[in-house]
Motif scaffolding. Structure first.
Motif, PDB file in Angstrom:
ATOM      1  N   GLN A 198     -54.868  53.282  -8.145  1.00 37.61           N
ATOM      2  CA  GLN A 198     -55.013  52.356  -9.277  1.00 37.61           C
ATOM      3  C   GLN A 198     -53.597  51.913  -9.628  1.00 37.61           C
ATOM      4  N   GLY A 258     -59.569  49.212 -13.038  1.00 31.85           N
ATOM      5  CA  GLY A 258     -59.036  48.904 -11.715  1.00 31.85           C
ATOM      6  C   GLY A 258     -60.105  48.158 -10.926  1.00 31.85           C
ATOM      7  N   ALA A 286     -56.622  47.789  -8.027  1.00 30.60           N
ATOM      8  CA  ALA A 286     -56.808  49.060  -7.336  1.00 30.60           C
ATOM      9  C   ALA A 286     -57.118  48.772  -5.872  1.00 30.60           C
ATOM     10  N   ASP A 310     -62.840  51.938 -12.552  1.00 27.89           N
ATOM     11  CA  ASP A 310     -62.357  51.455 -11.250  1.00 27.89           C
ATOM     12  C   ASP A 310     -63.571  51.028 -10.428  1.00 27.89           C
TER      13      ASP A 310
END
Ligand code: NAD
Length: 435
Positions: free
Chosen positions: A80, A88, A124, A160
């Motif tokens: 990330q 992310g 990310a 993420d």
């Protein structure tokens, strides 16, 4: 596979001599681009270091029990780079040369890309050092599920969000989504994007990166008064990005004269029949052997006398040497990081306009964002709504980058980076430094 493992002895695939060792230069390229933007913005060294350094990284061992009972070990990563503007966001790559530096570079580029098209995401990226062509579907499913479970503490719809990249596809995303959801106890479609429609994917996601490439190409050509229908195009890489880009260029009237993949390339100066070529690739797995064209090497493709060159395969193909042979007037970067710092310098000196990756291939993450919004709202948009919103985002982002480039006398790459870096730094400044 390059070594014969003992039964039940994990084989370290990162140590394989077949793994290309070229990725630290990918990170050098990313760092060099950031340094240029930081110089334009006048940030101090502390700010520069914060922007250059990934926020979090995880390195995981991914053991696989093969179909024949043998055990092999792969190395997996998730980085990330920045999460100051939101979760992310970034792809998952399966390729033999994946290493932590490559993933760091790709994660950093995702941060700037999300800033440039103004999405509420950070950047990310993830990857496993594996050649997916060497493994069965069942083995790839087990690799994907084990990797997902190893990085589970780090991913989620608010933290993420993954998507396909080289060597992965919508089926891979369905396995990630299922593994994550089963472990949480309910279905969480927004943990990944680029999923199949049947499990919450978005219309238009499969072609979004390629459609975005064509939108920014049309915008760049338009500034020079050149209609898309008047240009010749060569596309390196005929995977998810390159094949659809070639098809959309052809459908919009451009003449696609050359394409290639890792096995070789093709050329037909009268224009390739892209729909028939797509059927050939679906049947054989490669562009090689298509009867409607002459063979061409990847090196020769880069030097063809075309108007638009679209590198849509791997990093670093346009270095100082190959850039010196480029005869295209526009290079539109479908791949991430196809041009090295030296390649950039050579192309600029030769008057070639480079539409940079962080802008040119941002269509994929734009529609990934639309998919995530739809999944969070559990309300689905029509194909037309998505196509219109994508075109608007891409052309307005191109307009912002081009206007800044003209105003400040910057390349499109430096202007794009300045916008992406500045939006990220602005989030840092407003949020403040904890504690
Ligand atoms: P893919 O795995 O679907 O296709 C990759 C293609 O490149 C294949 O045709 C492969 O044969 C070819 N290739 C590999 N090595 C090559 C070489 N040395 N020379 C020539 N061709 C080679 O991957 P993709 O998803 O199309 O991604 C391609 C690039 O676009 C990557 O840099 C990726 O990070 C970038 N990208 C992808 C997306 C996306 O939505 N998939 C979005 C943004 C950027």
């Amino acid at each position: 596979m390059t070594s014969t493992p003992l039964p039940d002895t994990p084989v370290d695939h990162l140590a394989s001599p077949a793994a290309p060792a070229r990725t630290s230069s990918t990170l050098d390229t990313a760092h060099g681009q950031l340094a240029s933007a930081v110089a334009v913005l006048g940030y101090d060294e502390g700010q520069h270091q914060m922007l250059a350094t990934p926020r979090r990284e995880i390195h995981v061992a991914v053991p696989l029990r093969r179909d024949d009972g043998e055990t092999v070990l792969f190395h997996g990563f998730r980085v990330q780079h920045n999460i100051s503007r939101g979760p992310g966001k970034g792809g998952l790559r399966y390729a033999p040369g994946v290493d932590i530096d490559e993933v760091r570079a790709l994660a950093m580029w995702m941060t700037w890309k999300c800033g440039i098209v103004d999405l509420p995401y950070g950047g990310a990226k993830g990857g496993i050092a594996i050649d997916p062509r060497d493994y069965t579907t069942a083995e790839l499913e087990r690799v994907t599920r084990r990797y997902t479970s190893e990085i589970m503490p780090m991913i989620g719809p608010d933290t993420d969000v993954m998507a396909p990249d080289m060597g992965t596809d919508e089926q891979t995303m369905a396995w990630v989504m299922d593994t994550y959801s089963v472990n949480r106890g309910y279905t969480i479609p927004a943990v990944v994007t680029g999923k199949p429609l049947a499990v919450g994917g978005s219309r238009g996601r499969g072609t979004a990166t390629s459609a975005g490439i064509v939108h920014v190409t049309a915008a760049a050509l338009g500034e020079a008064g050149v209609p898309l229908a008047d240009v010749t195009v060569a596309v390196q890489g005929f995977g998810k990005v390159g094949s659809h880009a070639a098809a959309i260029f052809a459908a919009r009237g451009a003449t696609v004269v050359a394409v290639s993949d890792q096995y070789g390339g093709l050329r037909n100066d009268a224009g390739l029949d892209v729909p028939r070529l797509l059927a050939h690739v679906a049947a054989t797995g490669s562009v090689v052997g298509f009867d409607g064209a002459d063979p061409l090497s990847n090196a020769d493709l880069l030097g063809l006398d075309v108007d638009v060159l679209v590198p849509a395969a791997v990093e670093g193909v346009l270095d100082g040497d190959t850039a010196a042979g480029v005869r295209a007037r526009w290079v539109v970067e479908g791949a991430n990081g196809p041009t090295t710092t030296e390649g950039d310098r050579v192309l600029a000196a030769r008057g070639v306009t480079v539409v940079p990756d962080v802008l040119a291939n941002a269509g994929g993450v734009v529609v990934s964002y639309f998919e995530w919004v739809q999944a969070n709202q559990t309300y689905w948009w029509s194909e037309q709504e998505i196509a219109d919103r994508l075109e608007h985002r891409m052309t307005s982002a191109y307009g912002d980058v081009s206007a800044l480039a003209k105003r400040e006398g910057l390349s499109l790459r430096d202007a794009a980076l300045v916008i992406g870096v500045q939006r990220t730094a602005e989030a840092h400044r407003i949020r403040g430094l904890y504690p």
